[in-house]
Design a protein around this motif. Sequence first.
Motif, short mmCIF file in Angstrom:
data_model
loop_
_atom_site.label_atom_id
_atom_site.label_comp_id
_atom_site.label_asym_id
_atom_site.label_seq_id
_atom_site.Cartn_x
_atom_site.Cartn_y
_atom_site.Cartn_z
N THR A 209 0.84 -1.21 0.00
CA THR A 209 0.00 0.00 0.00
C THR A 209 0.88 1.27 0.00
OG1 THR A 209 -0.30 -0.50 2.35
CG2 THR A 209 -2.18 -0.87 0.91
N GLY A 210 2.03 1.20 0.67
CA GLY A 210 2.94 2.36 0.67
C GLY A 210 3.40 2.68 -0.75
N PHE B 137 0.52 4.20 -2.75
CA PHE B 137 0.32 5.61 -2.38
C PHE B 137 1.40 6.50 -3.02
CE2 PHE B 137 -2.02 4.25 1.67
CZ PHE B 137 -3.26 4.68 1.21
N LEU C 48 -0.07 13.56 4.79
CA LEU C 48 -0.10 12.55 5.86
C LEU C 48 1.11 11.64 5.77
CD1 LEU C 48 -3.86 11.44 5.66
CD2 LEU C 48 -2.76 12.59 7.59
N ILE C 49 1.40 11.20 4.55
CA ILE C 49 2.52 10.28 4.37
C ILE C 49 3.86 10.97 4.66
CG2 ILE C 49 3.78 8.92 2.62
CD1 ILE C 49 1.09 8.00 1.58
N GLU D 285 2.18 9.83 9.22
CA GLU D 285 0.91 9.41 9.82
C GLU D 285 0.20 8.40 8.94
OE1 GLU D 285 -1.51 12.72 11.02
OE2 GLU D 285 0.29 13.81 11.65
N LEU D 286 -0.67 7.61 9.54
CA LEU D 286 -1.43 6.64 8.75
C LEU D 286 -2.49 7.36 7.92
CD1 LEU D 286 -2.13 3.53 11.02
CD2 LEU D 286 -0.23 3.95 9.47
N THR E 148 -7.69 3.85 2.52
CA THR E 148 -6.75 2.75 2.31
C THR E 148 -7.47 1.48 1.89
OG1 THR E 148 -5.39 3.74 4.05
CG2 THR E 148 -4.85 1.49 3.41
N GLY F 44 2.55 -4.06 4.29
CA GLY F 44 2.17 -2.74 4.81
C GLY F 44 0.66 -2.59 4.95
N PHE F 45 -0.04 -3.67 4.81
CA PHE F 45 -1.50 -3.73 4.98
C PHE F 45 -1.83 -5.10 5.54
CE2 PHE F 45 -5.84 -4.61 4.07
CZ PHE F 45 -6.50 -3.39 4.12
N GLN G 228 -8.74 -2.35 9.30
CA GLN G 228 -8.28 -2.79 7.97
C GLN G 228 -8.24 -4.33 7.90
OE1 GLN G 228 -4.55 -0.94 6.82
NE2 GLN G 228 -5.32 1.12 7.22
N ARG H 164 12.95 9.45 0.49
CA ARG H 164 11.63 9.49 1.11
C ARG H 164 11.63 10.46 2.27
NH1 ARG H 164 9.21 3.52 2.11
NH2 ARG H 164 8.05 4.72 3.65
N ARG I 173 6.26 7.42 12.57
CA ARG I 173 5.84 6.16 11.96
C ARG I 173 5.95 5.01 12.97
NH1 ARG I 173 9.73 5.97 7.22
NH2 ARG I 173 8.76 4.00 6.63
P1 AMP Z 1 5.30 2.04 3.81
O1 AMP Z 1 5.92 2.17 2.48
O2 AMP Z 1 4.58 0.73 4.00
O3 AMP Z 1 6.27 2.31 4.93
O4 AMP Z 1 4.15 3.15 3.91
C1 AMP Z 1 4.48 4.53 3.81
C2 AMP Z 1 3.33 5.36 4.35
O5 AMP Z 1 2.14 5.13 3.57
C3 AMP Z 1 2.91 5.05 5.78
O6 AMP Z 1 3.74 5.70 6.74
C4 AMP Z 1 1.49 5.59 5.79
O7 AMP Z 1 1.49 7.00 5.81
C5 AMP Z 1 0.99 5.17 4.41
N1 AMP Z 1 0.41 3.82 4.44
C6 AMP Z 1 0.87 2.72 3.80
N2 AMP Z 1 0.10 1.66 4.04
C7 AMP Z 1 -0.89 2.09 4.87
C8 AMP Z 1 -1.99 1.46 5.50
N3 AMP Z 1 -2.22 0.15 5.33
N4 AMP Z 1 -2.79 2.24 6.28
C9 AMP Z 1 -2.57 3.53 6.45
N5 AMP Z 1 -1.54 4.20 5.90
C10 AMP Z 1 -0.69 3.49 5.12
#
Ligand code: AMP
Length: 192
Positions: free
Chosen positions: A32-33, A36, A53-54, A58-59, A65, A86-87, A93, A134, A145
């Motif tokens: 999911t990251g 996004f 937010l990212i 923050e989530l 999502t 990441g999900f 969720q 990033r 985070r």
């Molecule tokens: P990651 O690449 O998995 O570290 O995700 C980077 C950022 O994307 C996280 O710090 C959140 O801001 C957002 N994000 C990714 N996956 C989720 C999720 N399942 N729920 C909420 N926010 C998410």
Amino acid sequence: MLNLVLFGPPGAGKGTQSQKLVDKHHLVHISTGDIFREHIRNETDLGQQVSQLIADGELVPDSITIAMLEEEINKHPEARGFIFDGFPRTVAQAQALDTFLEGIGEEVTGVIALDVDEAELTERIAKRKLVSNRADDDSEKLKKRIQEYYGKTIHVLPYYEAQGKVERVNGIGEIEAIAQQLDAIVSGYAAV
Ligand code: AMP
């Protein structure tokens, strides 16, 4: 179908290990990251909604999502299975994923939790920051985070433990050695 949740804090190695499993087991990797970040790069409406937010670590709200994840699953009707990286990051969720999979006659096969302590995570992400570009790998944002992880995401584990689905793996050590342990677990799922 083989539906694996790869669970762990930021910097646990979920992305690296997912890639290896995807290559070997022909699963679709859904991070999911990554999705996004792709939206942010392409300046889509969704990207604009979530970029701050990212960047702040923050989530993203569950409703956004979950909708995005379901859309992503639907893009792969031929998939032999998925690796969710990441999900889910909240219990809501996790519940939504169960409901969605149930709706298509599927379920989460298993959850592999990569255990890595906070000192190691901080060190790894400080290194990654040099190449990742990033904003959320910045030390202040990383703190947020990690806070989100221990405040919200960690509760996902007991949710799946109650279903008897969690396997824990020590995420510190040689990447290849960890990959072998994960591969053994996933091959076990595939054999069932
Ligand atoms: P990651 O690449 O998995 O570290 O995700 C980077 C950022 O994307 C996280 O710090 C959140 O801001 C957002 N994000 C990714 N996956 C989720 C999720 N399942 N729920 C909420 N926010 C998410």
